[in-house]
Design a protein around this motif. Structure first.
Motif, short mmCIF file in Angstrom:
data_model
loop_
_atom_site.label_atom_id
_atom_site.label_comp_id
_atom_site.label_asym_id
_atom_site.label_seq_id
_atom_site.Cartn_x
_atom_site.Cartn_y
_atom_site.Cartn_z
N ARG A 1 -55.87 -8.49 22.87
CA ARG A 1 -55.51 -9.27 21.67
C ARG A 1 -55.06 -10.67 22.07
O ARG A 1 -55.46 -11.67 21.47
CB ARG A 1 -54.39 -8.55 20.91
CG ARG A 1 -54.17 -9.02 19.47
CD ARG A 1 -52.89 -8.45 18.88
NE ARG A 1 -51.70 -8.94 19.58
CZ ARG A 1 -51.21 -10.16 19.45
NH1 ARG A 1 -51.78 -11.03 18.65
NH2 ARG A 1 -50.13 -10.54 20.13
N ARG A 2 -54.22 -10.75 23.09
CA ARG A 2 -53.75 -12.07 23.53
C ARG A 2 -54.87 -12.93 24.11
O ARG A 2 -54.89 -14.14 23.94
CB ARG A 2 -52.64 -11.91 24.58
CG ARG A 2 -51.39 -11.32 23.99
CD ARG A 2 -50.23 -11.46 24.95
NE ARG A 2 -49.04 -10.80 24.43
CZ ARG A 2 -47.84 -10.91 24.96
NH1 ARG A 2 -47.66 -11.66 26.03
NH2 ARG A 2 -46.81 -10.28 24.43
N ALA A 3 -55.83 -12.26 24.80
CA ALA A 3 -56.98 -13.01 25.34
C ALA A 3 -57.78 -13.63 24.20
O ALA A 3 -58.32 -14.74 24.34
CB ALA A 3 -57.86 -12.09 26.18
N GLU A 4 -57.84 -12.92 23.05
CA GLU A 4 -58.59 -13.45 21.90
C GLU A 4 -57.85 -14.60 21.21
O GLU A 4 -58.41 -15.27 20.35
CB GLU A 4 -58.88 -12.31 20.91
CG GLU A 4 -60.02 -11.43 21.42
CD GLU A 4 -60.14 -10.09 20.71
OE1 GLU A 4 -59.43 -9.88 19.69
OE2 GLU A 4 -60.92 -9.24 21.17
N LEU A 5 -56.60 -14.80 21.58
CA LEU A 5 -55.79 -15.89 21.03
C LEU A 5 -55.80 -17.08 21.99
O LEU A 5 -56.05 -18.22 21.59
CB LEU A 5 -54.37 -15.36 20.86
CG LEU A 5 -53.39 -16.08 19.95
CD1 LEU A 5 -53.90 -16.11 18.53
CD2 LEU A 5 -52.03 -15.36 20.02
N TYR A 6 -55.54 -16.81 23.28
CA TYR A 6 -55.44 -17.89 24.27
C TYR A 6 -56.82 -18.37 24.76
O TYR A 6 -56.94 -19.51 25.19
CB TYR A 6 -54.58 -17.46 25.45
CG TYR A 6 -53.10 -17.43 25.13
CD1 TYR A 6 -52.30 -18.55 25.34
CD2 TYR A 6 -52.49 -16.29 24.60
CE1 TYR A 6 -50.95 -18.55 25.02
CE2 TYR A 6 -51.14 -16.26 24.28
CZ TYR A 6 -50.38 -17.39 24.50
OH TYR A 6 -49.04 -17.39 24.19
N GLY A 7 -57.83 -17.51 24.68
CA GLY A 7 -59.18 -17.90 25.09
C GLY A 7 -59.71 -19.06 24.25
O GLY A 7 -60.09 -20.11 24.79
N PRO A 8 -59.71 -18.92 22.91
CA PRO A 8 -60.17 -20.04 22.07
C PRO A 8 -59.31 -21.29 22.20
O PRO A 8 -59.83 -22.41 22.11
CB PRO A 8 -60.07 -19.46 20.64
CG PRO A 8 -60.21 -17.97 20.84
CD PRO A 8 -59.52 -17.68 22.14
N LEU A 9 -58.01 -21.12 22.45
CA LEU A 9 -57.13 -22.28 22.67
C LEU A 9 -57.60 -23.04 23.92
O LEU A 9 -57.79 -24.26 23.89
CB LEU A 9 -55.68 -21.83 22.82
CG LEU A 9 -54.65 -22.93 23.15
CD1 LEU A 9 -54.55 -23.96 22.03
CD2 LEU A 9 -53.26 -22.32 23.42
N GLY A 10 -57.82 -22.30 25.00
CA GLY A 10 -58.30 -22.93 26.24
C GLY A 10 -59.66 -23.59 26.04
O GLY A 10 -59.90 -24.69 26.54
N ALA A 11 -60.53 -22.95 25.28
CA ALA A 11 -61.87 -23.51 25.03
C ALA A 11 -61.78 -24.79 24.22
O ALA A 11 -62.50 -25.77 24.49
CB ALA A 11 -62.74 -22.48 24.31
N ALA A 12 -60.88 -24.83 23.23
CA ALA A 12 -60.70 -26.04 22.41
C ALA A 12 -60.16 -27.18 23.27
O ALA A 12 -60.60 -28.33 23.14
CB ALA A 12 -59.76 -25.75 21.24
N VAL A 13 -59.22 -26.87 24.15
CA VAL A 13 -58.67 -27.90 25.05
C VAL A 13 -59.78 -28.46 25.94
O VAL A 13 -59.88 -29.66 26.15
CB VAL A 13 -57.50 -27.34 25.89
CG1 VAL A 13 -57.09 -28.33 26.98
CG2 VAL A 13 -56.31 -26.99 25.01
#
Lengths: 222, 222
Positions: B15-27
């Motif tokens: 669940r956390r990977a699905e939250l922080y993954g898109p954040l990292g991709a946007a950065v």
């Protein structure tokens, strides 16, 4: 390779550096914050959307492809997209290369969360990246362009995050078309990583030495 | 080194990977956009302020120091801050490591503007960083932890941006406490950069093999 010449005055380059420098610095702050944040899920999702929106806004007009290495008629260079020293590039660690009058290249820096490998330590690959840039700049600091042939990196002990570090490199031997460059990363207790590079001078060169508007690089290390 | 164990279920890590993954991709998108943008000065200044504001918002609650390498009771690892493979780390290039059943480590990728060194080419330091991660992962892929001793990188010809690339590495020799690992980066015409690493097994180890929630890493390369 396309070293693009642009018809810009030194003042105009300086003005642009004052615009793109803070943008790059803000992006670097955001990279750090995104790794370390523990805010609630909704705040993270909102931030993700906002970041994507800002990126889309910046892309409304953008260059095709990569930034390249640009310079103007007086030889002032802009390697602002460079992965290790580019002032507009968030990937580039917060490192400024200096060229002491005694020769070689030197940098003092302190790396945070985005440069982690083993827990609490600078990633070995980041150490290599920094040393590649240092050695390449030292190899070019006598204003003779040279290509990187081989670099050997020896890891003596961990390089710590959040610690004052010094990196330096200098040409130690010249023979025919080869230059040998040696460098290291050190903390207050001494070297943590040492490197030796063999750089090859091209048979003919039309490369020209570059000066930099922010003093960070005389050529684009790479 | 502090490999922190966390009391999180595999589902919670996912669940956390699905939250922080898109954040990292946007950065990562923003890093690219900031280098390539040619919008007017005011839009750049506004974007700079907005980015700083988002970073401050994310910092409202944040961990002290770096992310570290975390894992849960079942050994599922989170090296999300890792400089080369961390899913939340914008510095990390868009590279996913794979572990073919035949052994070693492999990655297919295509690098854009943020990874530039010489005009249009991947920075030599980025090639070294990628190879360090590949060789380190290959050295650990037989589930015996090993420290990086020496890595030698030979640059054969330029590695181009915006080009499909393959990197691979495998253990080629074992002798006593040493493992020799060889690897390369290649384009469709063959190798562009080759590397050889000497990895040293510690005398005693309490390191444990890690599995990853996104399959990108079995241990944290570094």
């Amino acid at each position: 390779m396309d070293f693009k010449q642009h018809d810009l005055s030194d003042d105009e380059i300086r003005r642009r550096a004052e615009l793109y420098g803070p943008l790059g610095a803000a992006v670097r702050e955001l990279i750090d914050a995104a790794i370390r944040t523990e805010v609630d899920d909704d705040t993270i999702r909102t931030a993700t959307t906002q970041i994507s929106d800002i990126a889309a806004g910046l892309r409304a007009r953008q260059i095709d492809g990569a930034f390249g290495v640009r310079y103007n008629a007086s030889g002032t260079g802009m390697a602002w997209g460079n992965a290790v020293v580019g002032l507009a590039n968030g990937v580039a660690p917060p490192i400024t290369l200096h060229y002491p009058p005694t020769g070689g290249t030197r940098a003092e820096f302190n790396l945070g969360a985005p440069y982690e490998g083993p827990p609490g330590c600078v990633h070995g690959g980041i150490c290599m990246m920094v040393l590649d840039a240092l050695l390449g700049s030292a190899a070019a600091s006598d204003e003779t362009a040279a290509y990187t042939g081989t670099i050997t990196v020896r890891f003596l002990r961990p390089t710590m995050l959040f610690t004052p570090l010094t990196a330096s490199a200098e040409v130690t031997e010249r023979s025919g078309r080869k230059k040998i460059v040696r460098g290291s990363i050190a903390d207050e207790h001494g070297d943590t990583v040492v490197a030796e590079g063999v750089f090859i001078l091209p048979r003919e060169t039309n490369a020209r030495p570059l000066t930099s508007v922010d003093g960070s690089t005389r050529r684009a290390p790479g």
